[in-house]
Scaffold this motif. Sequence first.
Motif, PDB file in Angstrom:
ATOM      1  N   GLY A   1       4.701  70.128  44.857  1.00  0.00           N
ATOM      2  CA  GLY A   1       5.361  71.865  45.006  1.00  0.00           C
ATOM      3  C   GLY A   1       6.404  72.026  45.362  1.00  0.00           C
ATOM      4  N   GLU A   2       7.994  70.868  45.042  1.00  0.00           N
ATOM      5  CA  GLU A   2       9.029  70.361  45.414  1.00  0.00           C
ATOM      6  C   GLU A   2       9.821  71.180  44.051  1.00  0.00           C
ATOM      7  N   GLU A   3      10.581  71.829  44.363  1.00  0.00           N
ATOM      8  CA  GLU A   3      11.589  72.082  43.508  1.00  0.00           C
ATOM      9  C   GLU A   3      12.294  71.093  42.985  1.00  0.00           C
ATOM     10  N   VAL A   4      12.275  71.350  41.261  1.00  0.00           N
ATOM     11  CA  VAL A   4      12.863  69.973  40.287  1.00  0.00           C
ATOM     12  C   VAL A   4      13.844  71.009  40.046  1.00  0.00           C
ATOM     13  N   GLU A   5      14.246  70.160  39.118  1.00  0.00           N
ATOM     14  CA  GLU A   5      15.764  70.963  37.918  1.00  0.00           C
ATOM     15  C   GLU A   5      15.302  70.532  36.587  1.00  0.00           C
ATOM     16  N   ASP A   6      15.724  71.738  36.010  1.00  0.00           N
ATOM     17  CA  ASP A   6      15.462  71.080  35.046  1.00  0.00           C
ATOM     18  C   ASP A   6      16.617  71.976  33.964  1.00  0.00           C
ATOM     19  N   PRO A   7      17.443  71.388  32.543  1.00  0.00           N
ATOM     20  CA  PRO A   7      15.990  69.727  32.739  1.00  0.00           C
ATOM     21  C   PRO A   7      17.060  68.696  33.196  1.00  0.00           C
ATOM     22  N   LEU A   8      16.075  67.607  33.257  1.00  0.00           N
ATOM     23  CA  LEU A   8      16.643  66.301  34.261  1.00  0.00           C
ATOM     24  C   LEU A   8      16.980  65.526  33.126  1.00  0.00           C
ATOM     25  N   TYR A   9      18.565  65.677  33.091  1.00  0.00           N
ATOM     26  CA  TYR A   9      19.484  64.714  31.586  1.00  0.00           C
ATOM     27  C   TYR A   9      19.889  63.222  32.346  1.00  0.00           C
ATOM     28  N   THR A  10      19.224  62.197  31.270  1.00  0.00           N
ATOM     29  CA  THR A  10      19.526  60.304  32.247  1.00  0.00           C
ATOM     30  C   THR A  10      20.770  60.257  30.931  1.00  0.00           C
ATOM     31  N   GLY A  11      21.279  60.771  30.511  1.00  0.00           N
ATOM     32  CA  GLY A  11      22.675  60.680  29.940  1.00  0.00           C
ATOM     33  C   GLY A  11      22.677  59.300  28.455  1.00  0.00           C
ATOM     34  N   LEU A  12      23.675  59.500  28.179  1.00  0.00           N
ATOM     35  CA  LEU A  12      23.931  58.534  26.733  1.00  0.00           C
ATOM     36  C   LEU A  12      24.880  57.478  27.010  1.00  0.00           C
ATOM     37  N   ASP A  13      24.805  56.124  25.865  1.00  0.00           N
ATOM     38  CA  ASP A  13      25.840  55.188  26.415  1.00  0.00           C
ATOM     39  C   ASP A  13      26.039  55.107  24.854  1.00  0.00           C
ATOM     40  N   ILE A  14      27.405  54.710  24.424  1.00  0.00           N
ATOM     41  CA  ILE A  14      27.656  55.282  23.467  1.00  0.00           C
ATOM     42  C   ILE A  14      29.094  53.638  22.894  1.00  0.00           C
ATOM     43  N   CYS A  15      28.888  53.058  21.649  1.00  0.00           N
ATOM     44  CA  CYS A  15      29.444  51.700  21.436  1.00  0.00           C
ATOM     45  C   CYS A  15      29.812  51.951  19.950  1.00  0.00           C
ATOM     46  N   ASN A  16      31.848  51.821  19.811  1.00  0.00           N
ATOM     47  CA  ASN A  16      31.729  51.840  18.693  1.00  0.00           C
ATOM     48  C   ASN A  16      33.125  51.062  18.753  1.00  0.00           C
ATOM     49  N   GLN A  17      34.067  50.894  17.607  1.00  0.00           N
ATOM     50  CA  GLN A  17      34.420  50.222  17.393  1.00  0.00           C
ATOM     51  C   GLN A  17      35.972  49.773  18.466  1.00  0.00           C
ATOM     52  N   GLU A  18      36.673  51.014  18.667  1.00  0.00           N
ATOM     53  CA  GLU A  18      37.075  50.930  19.883  1.00  0.00           C
ATOM     54  C   GLU A  18      36.319  50.396  21.344  1.00  0.00           C
ATOM     55  N   ASP A  19      35.576  50.310  21.167  1.00  0.00           N
ATOM     56  CA  ASP A  19      35.101  50.646  23.197  1.00  0.00           C
ATOM     57  C   ASP A  19      33.789  49.751  22.469  1.00  0.00           C
ATOM     58  N   PRO A  20      33.090  48.540  22.466  1.00  0.00           N
ATOM     59  CA  PRO A  20      31.657  48.219  22.150  1.00  0.00           C
ATOM     60  C   PRO A  20      30.753  48.736  23.380  1.00  0.00           C
ATOM     61  N   GLY A  21      31.756  48.700  24.135  1.00  0.00           N
ATOM     62  CA  GLY A  21      31.553  48.955  25.665  1.00  0.00           C
ATOM     63  C   GLY A  21      29.337  47.726  26.346  1.00  0.00           C
ATOM     64  N   PHE A  22      28.747  49.010  25.801  1.00  0.00           N
ATOM     65  CA  PHE A  22      27.310  48.658  26.737  1.00  0.00           C
ATOM     66  C   PHE A  22      27.211  47.671  25.993  1.00  0.00           C
ATOM     67  N   CYS A  23      27.056  48.099  23.996  1.00  0.00           N
ATOM     68  CA  CYS A  23      26.722  46.869  23.054  1.00  0.00           C
ATOM     69  C   CYS A  23      27.308  45.955  22.574  1.00  0.00           C
ATOM     70  N   ALA A  24      28.069  45.164  23.548  1.00  0.00           N
ATOM     71  CA  ALA A  24      28.849  43.448  23.683  1.00  0.00           C
ATOM     72  C   ALA A  24      28.261  42.583  24.205  1.00  0.00           C
ATOM     73  N   ASP A  25      27.146  43.121  24.914  1.00  0.00           N
ATOM     74  CA  ASP A  25      27.035  42.009  25.794  1.00  0.00           C
ATOM     75  C   ASP A  25      25.115  42.286  25.735  1.00  0.00           C
ATOM     76  N   ASN A  26      24.219  43.605  25.315  1.00  0.00           N
ATOM     77  CA  ASN A  26      22.738  43.621  24.791  1.00  0.00           C
ATOM     78  C   ASN A  26      22.762  42.982  23.497  1.00  0.00           C
TER      79      ASN A  26
END
Length: 329
Positions: free
Chosen positions: A304-329
């Motif tokens: 019965g606890e109050e829960v936020e709506d919505p609960l977003y989990t975020g995004l990871d963006i990989c592009n040519q300028e910044d491979p980011g997450f995609c460089a190692d996975n």
Amino acid sequence: MKSIQMLTLASALALVAGGVGAQEKETLAIVVKGLDNPFFEQINLGCQEWIANNPDSEYECLYTGPASSADEAGEVQIVDDLLTRGVAAIAISPSNAPAMANRIRQIDPDVPVMTIDADFLAEDRDLRETYLGTDNYLMGVKMAEEAMKLKPEGGTVCLQLGNVAADNINARAQGFRDTIAGEDGVDRLTGQNGWTEIEGCPVFTNDQADLANQQMADIFTANPDLDAFILVGGWAQFAPQAYTQVTDQVMDKLESQELIIVAGDTLPPQTQAFRDGRSHVQVGQRPFEMGLRAPDVMIQLINGEEVEDPLYTGLDICNQEDPGFCADN
């Protein structure tokens, strides 16, 4: 109790009903669109991690769904059966949002219902307590922003979508179109800011990787001057061998960026495709986090606890300028 992997409906119901191997723990059910989609297996891994981290909990995380992502009716039936047999709470990724909502409304369950990964349509959101997952409209916005960076003058584009009635996929498409056009509520790109959707698009994969790759091959063959192909979900890339064969046909265009590919999700075969130059951008969700957080959210709802709506989990963006997450996975 043993960790629950990709359960069939029969074994899931046996567990809930107190069958072989069942203990006193109550069930927190996660029902996905289909067990054949590797994206959802990441949700399962999150569920398993929660089990490992909470051995003394009075609750157990159960992950299940129809064998095929194309079986919309099967998913509705699984939810129906689980609620009828008894669970403590349920998190649903509805493949056909209106059909699932209609059944939930008919059942009127007395246990907490939440959505995960995909939501109900706006008019049916009173049926669930919260949504946990991606801000799908924002995901479409980010895909559009990346496409516009690569093609500032615009061009011809084809969107590849999933199931016709999947709210999350349709929200991404809307975010993409609105951002490209610079106005809200755009049904189709017809030249706004230089962007035009080609005849025959969007195409709908029904969440099937083989169909997704065949559609890409057909579009590339019929439209040799296509400027952009947008995989609103990662379906074609989930079958890396077939995706490699399809993109082999246009590698010279991909390398010169005459043709760009922007794709959703960042699972291992997709980040490999990115590193191989078979896509220019990957906009990734966080399905493992969804599976890991869902049981705790369901327990909050049970208490019965109050829960936020919505609960977003975020995004990871990989592009040519910044491979980011995609460089190692």
